[in-house]
Design a protein around this motif. Structure first.
Motif, mmCIF file in Angstrom:
data_model
loop_
_atom_site.group_PDB
_atom_site.id
_atom_site.type_symbol
_atom_site.label_atom_id
_atom_site.label_comp_id
_atom_site.label_asym_id
_atom_site.label_seq_id
_atom_site.Cartn_x
_atom_site.Cartn_y
_atom_site.Cartn_z
ATOM 1 N N TYR A 267 0.840 -1.191 0.000
ATOM 2 C CA TYR A 267 0.000 0.000 0.000
ATOM 3 C C TYR A 267 0.882 1.249 0.000
ATOM 4 O O TYR A 267 2.041 1.216 0.343
ATOM 5 C CB TYR A 267 -0.940 0.000 1.209
ATOM 6 N N TRP A 268 0.253 2.382 -0.376
ATOM 7 C CA TRP A 268 1.028 3.589 -0.627
ATOM 8 C C TRP A 268 0.666 4.727 0.322
ATOM 9 O O TRP A 268 1.023 5.873 0.104
ATOM 10 C CB TRP A 268 0.799 4.058 -2.076
ATOM 11 N N SER A 269 -0.078 4.439 1.395
ATOM 12 C CA SER A 269 -0.535 5.506 2.285
ATOM 13 C C SER A 269 0.627 6.212 2.965
ATOM 14 O O SER A 269 0.490 7.348 3.411
ATOM 15 C CB SER A 269 -1.486 4.937 3.332
ATOM 16 N N ALA A 270 1.774 5.557 3.082
ATOM 17 C CA ALA A 270 2.912 6.186 3.762
ATOM 18 C C ALA A 270 3.717 7.078 2.831
ATOM 19 O O ALA A 270 4.638 7.766 3.274
ATOM 20 C CB ALA A 270 3.816 5.112 4.377
ATOM 21 N N TRP A 271 3.402 7.077 1.530
ATOM 22 C CA TRP A 271 4.148 7.910 0.584
ATOM 23 C C TRP A 271 3.602 9.332 0.587
ATOM 24 O O TRP A 271 2.406 9.560 0.680
ATOM 25 C CB TRP A 271 4.049 7.348 -0.831
ATOM 26 N N SER A 272 4.474 10.301 0.476
ATOM 27 C CA SER A 272 4.061 11.693 0.339
ATOM 28 C C SER A 272 3.466 11.925 -1.047
ATOM 29 O O SER A 272 3.557 11.062 -1.934
ATOM 30 C CB SER A 272 5.266 12.610 0.538
ATOM 31 N N ASP A 273 2.835 13.098 -1.242
ATOM 32 C CA ASP A 273 2.382 13.463 -2.583
ATOM 33 C C ASP A 273 3.605 13.682 -3.479
ATOM 34 O O ASP A 273 4.708 13.983 -3.005
ATOM 35 C CB ASP A 273 1.542 14.741 -2.529
ATOM 36 N N TRP A 274 3.366 13.547 -4.776
ATOM 37 C CA TRP A 274 4.441 13.799 -5.722
ATOM 38 C C TRP A 274 4.848 15.276 -5.669
ATOM 39 O O TRP A 274 3.996 16.171 -5.608
ATOM 40 C CB TRP A 274 4.021 13.448 -7.147
ATOM 41 N N GLY A 275 6.145 15.537 -5.712
ATOM 42 C CA GLY A 275 6.636 16.902 -5.771
ATOM 43 C C GLY A 275 6.476 17.483 -7.162
ATOM 44 O O GLY A 275 6.016 16.810 -8.096
ATOM 45 N N PRO A 276 6.817 18.787 -7.351
ATOM 46 C CA PRO A 276 6.670 19.413 -8.669
ATOM 47 C C PRO A 276 7.618 18.791 -9.688
ATOM 48 O O PRO A 276 8.663 18.235 -9.344
ATOM 49 C CB PRO A 276 7.037 20.876 -8.402
ATOM 50 N N CYS A 277 7.215 18.878 -10.938
ATOM 51 C CA CYS A 277 8.039 18.349 -12.023
ATOM 52 C C CYS A 277 9.206 19.298 -12.276
ATOM 53 O O CYS A 277 9.071 20.528 -12.184
ATOM 54 C CB CYS A 277 7.193 18.193 -13.286
ATOM 55 N N SER A 278 10.350 18.737 -12.597
ATOM 56 C CA SER A 278 11.550 19.554 -12.817
ATOM 57 C C SER A 278 11.507 20.307 -14.138
ATOM 58 O O SER A 278 12.280 21.251 -14.348
ATOM 59 C CB SER A 278 12.799 18.662 -12.779
ATOM 60 N N GLN A 279 10.620 19.906 -15.053
ATOM 61 C CA GLN A 279 10.465 20.587 -16.333
ATOM 62 C C GLN A 279 8.980 20.744 -16.640
ATOM 63 O O GLN A 279 8.176 19.878 -16.279
ATOM 64 C CB GLN A 279 11.126 19.785 -17.476
ATOM 65 N N SER A 280 8.647 21.840 -17.308
ATOM 66 C CA SER A 280 7.247 22.044 -17.689
ATOM 67 C C SER A 280 6.892 21.310 -18.975
ATOM 68 O O SER A 280 5.713 21.095 -19.280
ATOM 69 C CB SER A 280 6.955 23.542 -17.848
ATOM 70 N N CYS A 281 7.872 20.905 -19.730
ATOM 71 C CA CYS A 281 7.664 20.135 -20.952
ATOM 72 C C CYS A 281 8.991 19.513 -21.361
ATOM 73 O O CYS A 281 10.015 19.737 -20.705
ATOM 74 C CB CYS A 281 7.091 21.012 -22.077
ATOM 75 N N ASP A 282 8.978 18.708 -22.427
ATOM 76 C CA ASP A 282 10.180 18.017 -22.911
ATOM 77 C C ASP A 282 10.751 17.016 -21.910
ATOM 78 O O ASP A 282 11.899 16.609 -22.025
ATOM 79 C CB ASP A 282 11.270 19.016 -23.312
ATOM 80 N N ASN A 307 5.694 15.408 -17.423
ATOM 81 C CA ASN A 307 5.691 16.440 -18.474
ATOM 82 C C ASN A 307 6.544 16.029 -19.671
ATOM 83 O O ASN A 307 7.478 16.736 -20.085
ATOM 84 C CB ASN A 307 6.184 17.786 -17.918
ATOM 85 N N THR A 308 6.235 14.853 -20.201
ATOM 86 C CA THR A 308 7.017 14.310 -21.308
ATOM 87 C C THR A 308 6.604 14.888 -22.668
ATOM 88 O O THR A 308 7.215 14.561 -23.684
ATOM 89 C CB THR A 308 6.864 12.780 -21.347
ATOM 90 N N GLN A 309 5.573 15.738 -22.681
ATOM 91 C CA GLN A 309 5.136 16.318 -23.951
ATOM 92 C C GLN A 309 6.200 17.275 -24.507
ATOM 93 O O GLN A 309 6.974 17.873 -23.757
ATOM 94 C CB GLN A 309 3.796 17.058 -23.781
ATOM 95 N N ILE A 310 6.224 17.385 -25.814
ATOM 96 C CA ILE A 310 7.184 18.276 -26.479
ATOM 97 C C ILE A 310 6.819 19.721 -26.176
ATOM 98 O O ILE A 310 5.645 20.119 -26.224
ATOM 99 C CB ILE A 310 7.185 18.027 -27.994
ATOM 100 N N CYS A 311 7.809 20.522 -25.845
ATOM 101 C CA CYS A 311 7.556 21.934 -25.558
ATOM 102 C C CYS A 311 7.059 22.657 -26.825
ATOM 103 O O CYS A 311 7.668 22.524 -27.910
ATOM 104 C CB CYS A 311 8.835 22.632 -25.089
ATOM 105 N N PRO A 312 5.941 23.368 -26.715
ATOM 106 C CA PRO A 312 5.480 24.161 -27.873
ATOM 107 C C PRO A 312 6.506 25.233 -28.223
ATOM 108 O O PRO A 312 7.167 25.798 -27.348
ATOM 109 C CB PRO A 312 4.171 24.782 -27.370
ATOM 110 N N GLN A 313 6.625 25.499 -29.483
ATOM 111 C CA GLN A 313 7.591 26.501 -29.930
ATOM 112 C C GLN A 313 6.904 27.860 -30.073
ATOM 113 O O GLN A 313 5.848 27.979 -30.698
ATOM 114 C CB GLN A 313 8.190 26.071 -31.277
ATOM 115 N N ALA A 314 7.508 28.872 -29.473
ATOM 116 C CA ALA A 314 7.079 30.267 -29.637
ATOM 117 C C ALA A 314 5.577 30.425 -29.377
ATOM 118 O O ALA A 314 4.825 30.886 -30.233
ATOM 119 C CB ALA A 314 7.426 30.762 -31.038
ATOM 120 N N ILE A 315 5.093 30.008 -28.160
ATOM 121 C CA ILE A 315 3.687 30.179 -27.820
ATOM 122 C C ILE A 315 3.387 31.659 -27.657
ATOM 123 O O ILE A 315 4.096 32.389 -26.962
ATOM 124 C CB ILE A 315 3.345 29.431 -26.515
ATOM 125 N N THR A 316 2.331 32.113 -28.304
ATOM 126 C CA THR A 316 1.895 33.497 -28.167
ATOM 127 C C THR A 316 0.481 33.521 -27.616
ATOM 128 O O THR A 316 -0.207 32.485 -27.572
ATOM 129 C CB THR A 316 1.931 34.214 -29.527
#
Length: 520
Positions: A267-282, A307-316
């Motif tokens: 069981y996983w009740s003793a595990w903390s929540d996942w921390g933030p991802c080190s990258q927003s994409c890629d 966040n394994t998705q490819i980073c969008p290029q030049a988002i406006t």
């Protein structure tokens, strides 16, 4: 001369133990006979019938035979004199009967009188021997000592169970077998145990053959079942099954099942929540830690890709003209700014807001409120290459209509009536700005807040809530906030129409909820 011995006779039964040859009991019964028995042939007649069939085909049974002459007594080959002596004894008074019989047995069968009881067996299982001795070597036939097999049952080959690997929540314990060929099926009879004992004491190349032959003959249903198949679950209880290759040989159904892997899953009740991802994409990683090393399987820290998705290029920013609530930081590059000064209730004013609240001010509970705007006033089609994505959120309307795919609504602030000091400057959302305030909104309602949308991440910004949840944005952390404007108390005309930001009119005031986005 032929003489008829008798017509009325006595049935005589003397039972002697097959184990130690001791006299067990004697019975008689008067019977009539119409057959003449010539005395000179009396000691040669065959009184016993053939043996009947055995009650079992294996594992030990019994068989019987009958005597056609009730006076015939057989312990070995008895002659006529023996039968006459025993018949006389059985017709004597009870107090003399046993004395006569015992005297006769001692005289005619002295070996029955001088043997001791059997001694203890030399083994408790797997076959031993026991002995007895004769107290008068002249009276006993042959040797003065005797021996026989005893305790031929197979010894248990399994050791005791070892300690459990866990004190609770399920563990395992083990035991070992001192002879891998030991085979036990329920309670086996003496003959079965002897057969298996013989097999286990045989050379290895013969051992399996003897055992398999015995199993196939006496337990045919064991020979036709397949091995157990895999378990349907690795933990928390599953089932496994087997099939029978011969439905006539197997008892009942031709398939069988049983429970397996009943231990509790980790069981996983003793595990903390996942921390933030080190990258927003890629592709990045996020980690968690275990607060109880005994409760978590393996290492006390854990990581996974995120966040394994490819980073969008030049988002406006999306196409169109519109506005956003101004945060305490800054507006997006090249956007215009403006503000609306709300003259809120003068009598016992109670403006309120969340903590934290990143909405640009100034404002407090007892004075009036500055509402500041970031306004996108130029629609450049060749660079603004995306529409507002589907989701659940609202923005300010600018330019007379909403961007494609969004619907309209408005919020009306009934500001203070006495000595009203409302004011404004700069670029404003579509609306009415006089002693009261009406602001027009555009809301996206066709998607889900849980599906992240792509927006520029170079600066923090606000989106109004359309319902009570924040719209998720790729690479941005959302914080839920609110502001409450305490509007006119007398004859209040606050109003919210169409698709407008959550929550709208609340008591004598306007409460709007919004989400503050900052880069992760």
């Amino acid at each position: 001369m032929v003489q008829v011995c008798r017509q009325q006779s006595t049935m005589l039964t003397v039972v002697v133990s097959k184990v130690n040859f001791k006299l067990l009991f004697i019975t008689t019964e008067e019977v009539s006979s119409t057959e003449d028995l010539h005395c000179e042939n009396a000691d040669k007649c065959a009184y016993w019938s053939d043996w009947g069939p055995c009650s079992q085909s294996c594992d030990g049974g019994t068989r019987t035979r009958t005597c056609s002459d009730s006076d015939a007594y057989v312990v070995g080959e008895l002659g006529l004199e023996a039968r006459r002596t025993l018949t006389t004894a059985l017709r004597s008074p009870l107090n003399k009967r046993h004395q006569i019989i015992q005297t006769y047995i001692t005289f005619c069968f002295p070996y029955l009188a001088y043997w001791s009881d059997w001694g203890p067996c030399s083994q408790s299982c797997d076959g031993g021997t026991r002995t007895r001795t004769c107290s008068d070597s002249d009276a006993c036939s042959g040797s003065s000592s005797d021996s026989e097999d005893c305790n031929t049952q197979i010894c248990p080959y399994w050791s005791d169970w070892g300690p459990c690997s866990q004190s609770c929540d399920g563990g395992t314990r083990t035991r070992t077998c001192s002879d891998s060929d030991a085979y036990v099926v329920g309670e086996l009879g003496l003959e079965a145990r002897r057969t298996l004992t013989t097999a286990l004491r045989s050379p290895l190349n013969k051992r399996h053959q003897i055992i398999q032959t015995y199993i196939t003959f006496c337990f045919p249903y064991l020979a036709y079942w397949s091995d157990w198949g895999p378990c349907s679950q690795s933990c928390d209880g599953g089932t496994r099954s087997r099939t029978c290759s011969d439905s006539d040989a197997c008892s009942g159904s031709s398939s069988d099942s049983e429970d397996c892997n009943t231990q509790i899953c980790p069981y996983w009740s003793a595990w903390s929540d996942w921390g933030p991802c080190s990258q927003s994409c890629d592709g990045g990683t996020r980690t968690r830690t275990c607060s109880d090393s005994n409760a978590c399987s393996g290492s006390s820290s854990d990581s996974e890709d995120c966040n394994t998705q490819i980073c969008p290029q030049a988002i406006t920013w999306p196409m169109g003209t519109y506005g956003l609530l101004k945060p305490t930081t800054r507006c997006p590059n090249q956007w215009a700014t403006g503000h609306r000064y709300h003259d809120t209730e003068d009598d016992n004013p109670f403006n309120a807001w969340s903590s934290p609240c990143h909405m640009s001010g100034p404002y407090d509970t007892t004075t009036n409120v500055y509402q500041n705007f970031c306004m996108k006033t130029v629609d450049i089609a060749d660079t603004d290459d995306q529409s507002w994505p589907t989701g659940q959120y609202c923005i300010f309307r600018k330019g007379g209509s909403c961007p494609s795919g969004m619907t309209e609504g408005s919020v009306y602030w009934d500001n203070e009536d006495d000595d009203n000091a409302n004011s404004y400057s700069g670029e404003l959302p579509d609306g009415v700005y006089n002693i009261d305030t009406r602001i027009e909104f555009c809301c996206q309602t066709s998607g889900y807040t849980s599906n992240p949308i792509y927006l520029p991440m170079d600066t923090s910004f606000f989106l109004f809530k359309f319902n009570n949840e924040c719209q998720q944005v790729h690479g941005m952390r959302a914080t839920s906030e609110y502001f409450y404007w305490d509007t006119e108390d007398d004859d209040n005309d606050d109003e919210a129409t169409g698709n407008h930001p959550y929550e709208g009119v609340v008591y004598s005031g306007i409460r709007l909820e919004f989400c503050y986005y900052e880069r992760i």
